[in-house]
Design a protein around this motif. Structure first.
Motif, PDB file in Angstrom:
ATOM      1  N   GLU A 178     -10.931 -54.712 -30.638  1.00 61.63           N
ATOM      2  CA  GLU A 178      -9.605 -53.626 -30.379  1.00 61.63           C
ATOM      3  C   GLU A 178      -8.605 -54.765 -30.400  1.00 61.63           C
ATOM      4  O   GLU A 178      -8.468 -55.813 -29.671  1.00 61.63           O
ATOM      5  N   LEU A 179      -7.648 -54.716 -31.490  1.00 64.62           N
ATOM      6  CA  LEU A 179      -6.626 -55.721 -31.760  1.00 64.62           C
ATOM      7  C   LEU A 179      -5.306 -54.505 -31.402  1.00 64.62           C
ATOM      8  O   LEU A 179      -5.029 -53.998 -32.156  1.00 64.62           O
ATOM      9  N   SER A 180      -4.504 -55.226 -30.382  1.00 66.53           N
ATOM     10  CA  SER A 180      -3.305 -54.351 -30.055  1.00 66.53           C
ATOM     11  C   SER A 180      -2.096 -55.192 -30.434  1.00 66.53           C
ATOM     12  O   SER A 180      -2.123 -56.536 -30.097  1.00 66.53           O
ATOM     13  N   ILE A 181      -1.070 -54.658 -31.036  1.00 71.38           N
ATOM     14  CA  ILE A 181       0.121 -55.461 -31.170  1.00 71.38           C
ATOM     15  C   ILE A 181       1.330 -54.670 -30.607  1.00 71.38           C
ATOM     16  O   ILE A 181       1.545 -53.342 -30.615  1.00 71.38           O
ATOM     17  N   SER A 182       2.062 -55.443 -29.844  1.00 70.45           N
ATOM     18  CA  SER A 182       3.436 -54.927 -29.087  1.00 70.45           C
ATOM     19  C   SER A 182       4.376 -54.631 -29.931  1.00 70.45           C
ATOM     20  O   SER A 182       5.005 -55.404 -30.752  1.00 70.45           O
ATOM     21  N   ARG A 214      -7.438 -55.737 -43.539  1.00 74.86           N
ATOM     22  CA  ARG A 214      -8.542 -55.766 -42.822  1.00 74.86           C
ATOM     23  C   ARG A 214      -9.780 -55.516 -43.244  1.00 74.86           C
ATOM     24  O   ARG A 214      -9.798 -55.100 -44.350  1.00 74.86           O
ATOM     25  N   ASN A 215     -10.840 -56.054 -42.377  1.00 78.81           N
ATOM     26  CA  ASN A 215     -12.068 -55.551 -43.047  1.00 78.81           C
ATOM     27  C   ASN A 215     -12.998 -55.008 -41.734  1.00 78.81           C
ATOM     28  O   ASN A 215     -12.301 -54.564 -40.669  1.00 78.81           O
ATOM     29  N   LYS A 216     -14.392 -54.924 -41.834  1.00 74.28           N
ATOM     30  CA  LYS A 216     -14.960 -54.136 -40.787  1.00 74.28           C
ATOM     31  C   LYS A 216     -15.371 -54.926 -39.439  1.00 74.28           C
ATOM     32  O   LYS A 216     -15.523 -54.390 -38.428  1.00 74.28           O
ATOM     33  N   ASN A 217     -14.770 -56.211 -39.528  1.00 77.44           N
ATOM     34  CA  ASN A 217     -15.039 -56.911 -38.360  1.00 77.44           C
ATOM     35  C   ASN A 217     -13.898 -56.494 -37.371  1.00 77.44           C
ATOM     36  O   ASN A 217     -14.081 -56.858 -36.023  1.00 77.44           O
ATOM     37  N   ILE A 218     -12.810 -55.807 -37.650  1.00 77.96           N
ATOM     38  CA  ILE A 218     -11.962 -55.320 -36.588  1.00 77.96           C
ATOM     39  C   ILE A 218     -12.209 -53.997 -36.607  1.00 77.96           C
ATOM     40  O   ILE A 218     -11.872 -52.839 -37.402  1.00 77.96           O
ATOM     41  N   LYS A 219     -12.591 -53.330 -35.505  1.00 82.42           N
ATOM     42  CA  LYS A 219     -12.883 -52.060 -35.114  1.00 82.42           C
ATOM     43  C   LYS A 219     -11.567 -51.178 -34.966  1.00 82.42           C
ATOM     44  O   LYS A 219     -11.391 -50.091 -35.734  1.00 82.42           O
ATOM     45  N   LYS A 220     -10.687 -51.670 -34.266  1.00 79.54           N
ATOM     46  CA  LYS A 220      -9.505 -50.809 -34.148  1.00 79.54           C
ATOM     47  C   LYS A 220      -8.242 -51.601 -34.220  1.00 79.54           C
ATOM     48  O   LYS A 220      -8.174 -52.745 -33.680  1.00 79.54           O
ATOM     49  N   ILE A 221      -7.208 -51.277 -34.796  1.00 73.82           N
ATOM     50  CA  ILE A 221      -5.977 -51.837 -34.860  1.00 73.82           C
ATOM     51  C   ILE A 221      -4.839 -50.797 -34.328  1.00 73.82           C
ATOM     52  O   ILE A 221      -4.817 -49.823 -34.826  1.00 73.82           O
ATOM     53  N   GLN A 222      -4.194 -51.215 -33.245  1.00 75.01           N
ATOM     54  CA  GLN A 222      -3.371 -50.237 -32.612  1.00 75.01           C
ATOM     55  C   GLN A 222      -2.038 -50.755 -31.828  1.00 75.01           C
ATOM     56  O   GLN A 222      -1.875 -52.221 -32.120  1.00 75.01           O
ATOM     57  N   SER A 223      -0.948 -50.178 -31.866  1.00 73.47           N
ATOM     58  CA  SER A 223       0.189 -50.547 -31.370  1.00 73.47           C
ATOM     59  C   SER A 223       0.127 -50.136 -29.837  1.00 73.47           C
ATOM     60  O   SER A 223      -0.239 -49.287 -29.204  1.00 73.47           O
ATOM     61  N   LEU A 265       2.655 -48.293 -40.948  1.00 74.73           N
ATOM     62  CA  LEU A 265       2.036 -49.261 -40.866  1.00 74.73           C
ATOM     63  C   LEU A 265       0.335 -49.257 -41.064  1.00 74.73           C
ATOM     64  O   LEU A 265      -0.340 -50.209 -40.957  1.00 74.73           O
ATOM     65  N   LYS A 266      -0.098 -48.094 -41.011  1.00 79.13           N
ATOM     66  CA  LYS A 266      -1.467 -47.846 -41.181  1.00 79.13           C
ATOM     67  C   LYS A 266      -2.250 -48.253 -39.936  1.00 79.13           C
ATOM     68  O   LYS A 266      -3.618 -48.509 -40.056  1.00 79.13           O
ATOM     69  N   LEU A 267      -1.570 -48.115 -38.778  1.00 80.75           N
ATOM     70  CA  LEU A 267      -2.305 -48.359 -37.422  1.00 80.75           C
ATOM     71  C   LEU A 267      -3.399 -47.404 -37.159  1.00 80.75           C
ATOM     72  O   LEU A 267      -2.912 -45.908 -37.616  1.00 80.75           O
ATOM     73  N   ASP A 268      -4.235 -47.467 -36.320  1.00 79.49           N
ATOM     74  CA  ASP A 268      -5.292 -46.478 -35.926  1.00 79.49           C
ATOM     75  C   ASP A 268      -4.963 -45.569 -34.910  1.00 79.49           C
ATOM     76  O   ASP A 268      -5.103 -44.436 -34.783  1.00 79.49           O
ATOM     77  N   GLU A 269      -3.924 -46.204 -33.974  1.00 80.01           N
ATOM     78  CA  GLU A 269      -3.391 -45.426 -32.790  1.00 80.01           C
ATOM     79  C   GLU A 269      -2.238 -46.352 -32.221  1.00 80.01           C
ATOM     80  O   GLU A 269      -2.086 -47.288 -32.581  1.00 80.01           O
ATOM     81  N   ILE A 270      -1.655 -45.600 -31.438  1.00 79.77           N
ATOM     82  CA  ILE A 270      -0.455 -46.015 -30.842  1.00 79.77           C
ATOM     83  C   ILE A 270      -0.484 -45.598 -29.190  1.00 79.77           C
ATOM     84  O   ILE A 270      -1.030 -44.445 -28.967  1.00 79.77           O
ATOM     85  N   GLN A 271      -0.645 -46.584 -28.242  1.00 77.79           N
ATOM     86  CA  GLN A 271      -0.785 -46.414 -27.003  1.00 77.79           C
ATOM     87  C   GLN A 271       0.475 -46.582 -26.177  1.00 77.79           C
ATOM     88  O   GLN A 271       0.999 -47.715 -26.153  1.00 77.79           O
ATOM     89  N   PHE A 272       1.081 -45.610 -25.407  1.00 73.48           N
ATOM     90  CA  PHE A 272       2.108 -46.049 -24.923  1.00 73.48           C
ATOM     91  C   PHE A 272       2.090 -46.205 -23.307  1.00 73.48           C
ATOM     92  O   PHE A 272       1.191 -45.689 -22.617  1.00 73.48           O
ATOM     93  N   GLN A 273       2.577 -47.179 -22.916  1.00 75.46           N
ATOM     94  CA  GLN A 273       2.704 -47.832 -21.514  1.00 75.46           C
ATOM     95  C   GLN A 273       4.265 -47.436 -20.998  1.00 75.46           C
ATOM     96  O   GLN A 273       5.280 -47.662 -21.785  1.00 75.46           O
ATOM     97  N   TYR A 274       4.123 -46.641 -19.821  1.00 72.06           N
ATOM     98  CA  TYR A 274       5.519 -46.545 -19.379  1.00 72.06           C
ATOM     99  C   TYR A 274       5.719 -46.862 -17.985  1.00 72.06           C
ATOM    100  O   TYR A 274       6.864 -46.790 -17.219  1.00 72.06           O
ATOM    101  N   LEU A 275       4.796 -47.589 -17.454  1.00 67.78           N
ATOM    102  CA  LEU A 275       5.018 -48.219 -15.972  1.00 67.78           C
ATOM    103  C   LEU A 275       5.220 -49.588 -16.234  1.00 67.78           C
ATOM    104  O   LEU A 275       4.188 -50.305 -16.605  1.00 67.78           O
ATOM    105  N   LEU A 276       6.234 -50.219 -15.474  1.00 65.95           N
ATOM    106  CA  LEU A 276       6.490 -51.597 -15.648  1.00 65.95           C
ATOM    107  C   LEU A 276       5.939 -52.094 -14.284  1.00 65.95           C
ATOM    108  O   LEU A 276       6.162 -51.618 -13.103  1.00 65.95           O
ATOM    109  N   THR A 277       5.124 -53.248 -14.285  1.00 67.99           N
ATOM    110  CA  THR A 277       4.733 -53.844 -13.107  1.00 67.99           C
ATOM    111  C   THR A 277       5.748 -54.860 -12.554  1.00 67.99           C
ATOM    112  O   THR A 277       6.627 -55.326 -13.208  1.00 67.99           O
ATOM    113  N   SER A 278       5.473 -55.052 -11.298  1.00 63.98           N
ATOM    114  CA  SER A 278       6.380 -56.108 -10.352  1.00 63.98           C
ATOM    115  C   SER A 278       5.618 -57.488 -10.409  1.00 63.98           C
ATOM    116  O   SER A 278       6.380 -58.388  -9.968  1.00 63.98           O
TER     117      SER A 278
END
Length: 331
Positions: free
Chosen positions: A130-134, A166-175, A197-210
């Motif tokens: 899984e490769l995630s991009i911010s 991309r090739n089959k070596n990357i299973k998922k690319i997401q934001s 951008l042809k990403l497989d998924e977007i995952q939102f985070q909404y809690l900011l850590t301290s």
């Protein structure tokens, strides 16, 4: 290799039995971990402690990485990412390959700025689960106001190049998108951009850590969205509008803890700093706040079962939280 696989699955069975029957004693070792390849970063994001004045930039050595992996043959999945931008460390590709050879799935998170053609070729030559991009904005103005020092156009061009090759070596690319006050109004546009951008998924985070620090609790509480219900209502609307078989929309909720929905990091996911310190979790990610020992001069299994680790687990079970844990419980 057969012995490693047998050990992995025996340990996994112990882990699954613990989750089902809630045994008090820990008879297993963690099946996943966060490993920080660097604290160096070419951005100074407004919500990240890397932007603190005087923050020290370090790279993990390949030797330290191998020591972590060799001492933990039970690992099934790791995330090679911490406070910094992973691709700052030139040895990251050797790290990924080393984990691949040990039958360990690898995830990583990048700000996208270093996904140039040469690095994309190297990425495609290893296996990444899984490769995630911010991507924290749909416009240059908003993106660059959050990720200081960034170039929105470069990041978007890099992502396009990656997804087109991309090739089959990357299973998922997401934001992995951190929603806050500055970019909430671009929520729909960010989704549309990620789909384009042809990403497989977007995952939102909404809690900011301290990061376990009072000063960052103050800073990030001011940036965090005020109305969670409105945010979730919008997510449902946009799921119906944009989600399909090739594009998913998700929200990370696992870091919102209560007395009855307790943190599980100390039972599941240790965090290894660049220097080899074992930190409770990625929400702290700083051995200066708290650490339980260093893998360069201690065996990990002795750290995993030491008194400090057990005291933290007990404090969570009894809801007598350490100060560095309270932000995740909104205390």
């Amino acid at each position: 290799m057969i012995k490693i696989l047998v050990f992995k699955y025996i340990n996994l069975l112990k882990y699954l039995l613990k989750n089902k029957f809630n045994f008090k004693s820990i008879t297993y070792y963690p099946i996943k971990a966060d490993i920080e390849p660097t604290t160096g970063c070419n951005f100074k994001c407004t919500m990240c402690q890397v932007s603190s004045p005087g923050f020290i930039k370090r790279n993990m050595s390949l030797e330290t990485f191998k020591k972590i992996i060799d001492q933990n043959p039970q690992f099934i999945k790791i995330k090679i990412q911490g406070l910094g931008e992973p691709f700052v460390n030139k040895e990251i590709f050797e790290m990924i390959k080393y984990a691949n050879d040990k039958f360990i799935k690898v995830n990583t998170v990048t700000n996208g700025s270093l996904l140039n053609s040469d690095n994309i070729k190297k990425i495609l030559a290893v296996k990444i689960n899984e490769l995630s991009i911010s991507i924290d904005g749909a416009s240059k103005k908003v993106f660059e106001s959050i990720r200081l020092g960034s170039d929105f156009d470069v990041v978007i061009k890099n992502v396009e190049n990656l997804t087109n090759n991309r090739n089959k070596n990357i299973k998922k690319i997401q934001s992995l998108t951190l929603i806050q006050k500055k970019n909430l109004f671009e929520l729909e546009d960010i989704i549309k951009l990620c789909k384009r951008l042809k990403l497989d998924e977007i995952q939102f985070q909404y809690l900011l850590t301290s990061w376990g620090k009072d000063e960052w609790k103050t800073v990030n509480n001011e940036q965090q969205i005020d109305n969670e219900n409105k945010f979730f209502d919008l997510i449902q609307i946009y799921r119906r509008k944009y989600q399909d078989n090739n594009f998913k929309i998700g929200v990370v909720t696992k870091n919102k803890f209560t007395e009855y929905n307790k943190c599980n990091y100390p039972w599941e996911t240790p965090y290894f700093s660049t220097q080899g310190f074992v930190v409770p979790c990625c929400m702290i990610a700083n051995p200066e706040v708290v650490n339980f020992g260093n893998i360069t001069n201690m065996n990990f299994y002795s750290i995993w079962n030491n008194k400090q680790y057990d005291d933290l687990r007990l404090s969570i079970n009894n809801h007598k939280l350490k100060d560095y844990c309270k932000n995740c419980y909104n205390i």
